[in-house]
Design a protein around this motif. Structure first.
Motif, PDB file in Angstrom:
ATOM      1  N   ARG A 271      37.814  26.393  16.430  1.00  0.00           N
ATOM      2  CA  ARG A 271      38.588  25.855  17.570  1.00  0.00           C
ATOM      3  C   ARG A 271      38.332  26.639  18.854  1.00  0.00           C
ATOM      4  N   VAL A 272      38.087  27.930  18.742  1.00  0.00           N
ATOM      5  CA  VAL A 272      37.745  28.714  19.933  1.00  0.00           C
ATOM      6  C   VAL A 272      36.411  28.225  20.497  1.00  0.00           C
ATOM      7  N   ALA A 273      35.448  27.945  19.616  1.00  0.00           N
ATOM      8  CA  ALA A 273      34.155  27.424  20.071  1.00  0.00           C
ATOM      9  C   ALA A 273      34.341  26.095  20.798  1.00  0.00           C
ATOM     10  N   THR A 274      35.261  25.260  20.314  1.00  0.00           N
ATOM     11  CA  THR A 274      35.548  23.998  20.993  1.00  0.00           C
ATOM     12  C   THR A 274      36.042  24.272  22.398  1.00  0.00           C
ATOM     13  N   LEU A 275      36.998  25.182  22.530  1.00  0.00           N
ATOM     14  CA  LEU A 275      37.548  25.483  23.852  1.00  0.00           C
ATOM     15  C   LEU A 275      36.478  26.063  24.776  1.00  0.00           C
TER      16      LEU A 275
END
Length: 170
Positions: free
Chosen positions: A63-67
């Motif tokens: 999810r951090v990579a998505t952000l």
């Protein structure tokens, strides 16, 4: 829980959604050194939003990579110190409840505006105090607890939340 036109929003602070719940968004409250939040205006749609978007396969479930990816694509910002705030559960008739994740991060670098690779549009971006960001977003009472959570995180970073800061649009 807040209900609007048969859609209900429930904020879950500092917990992750159940594994079986679909995550449709990862959006971020991105703060600069003056505690201003980055918001974007999609002129095609005509509304303000936080930078972020839909998890994609390229993110590998991170999810951090998505952000990080979405913020770079939409507002040409690199971030640091991402913090998971929680999720907003959305329930609407005829659909299983789903999660919209919220994170906070610090603005590391603001690059020149460029087209979003997803749609080719150049979004207007605005850096404004938290209270103004809340007004621009227009999400109303359902967003109040998540905005407060983001502001508390910024204060923990030592940012001057609530201090006067000039709005920057561009």
């Amino acid at each position: 829980m807040t209900t609007t036109d048969e859609v209900s929003y429930t904020w879950h602070e500092a917990v992750h959604p159940p594994a079986a719940m679909e995550v449709t968004q990862v959006y971020g409250y991105v703060f600069d050194a003056l505690a201003r939040v980055v918001v974007l205006r999609d002129t095609h749609i005509g509304s303000w939003n936080l930078p972020g978007g839909t998890p994609e396969e390229v993110d590998g479930g991170d999810r951090v990579a998505t952000l990080v990816r979405e913020v770079a694509e939409e507002v040409q910002v690199t971030i640091t110190d991402p913090v998971y705030l929680g999720y907003q559960q959305v329930a609407r008739p005829g659909r299983a409840p789903y999660a919209q994740l919220r994170m906070a991060a610090r603005l590391d670098r603001l690059d020149a505006r460029a087209p979003d690779p997803d749609n080719g549009r150049v979004h207007v971006r605005c850096l404004c105090p938290v209270s103004e960001a809340a007004e621009l977003l227009g999400w109303g009472p359902p967003a109040a607890p998540q905005i407060k959570c983001a502001a508390v995180t910024a204060v923990a970073w030592g940012l001057p939340v609530g201090s006067p800061a000039p709005v920057h649009t561009g």
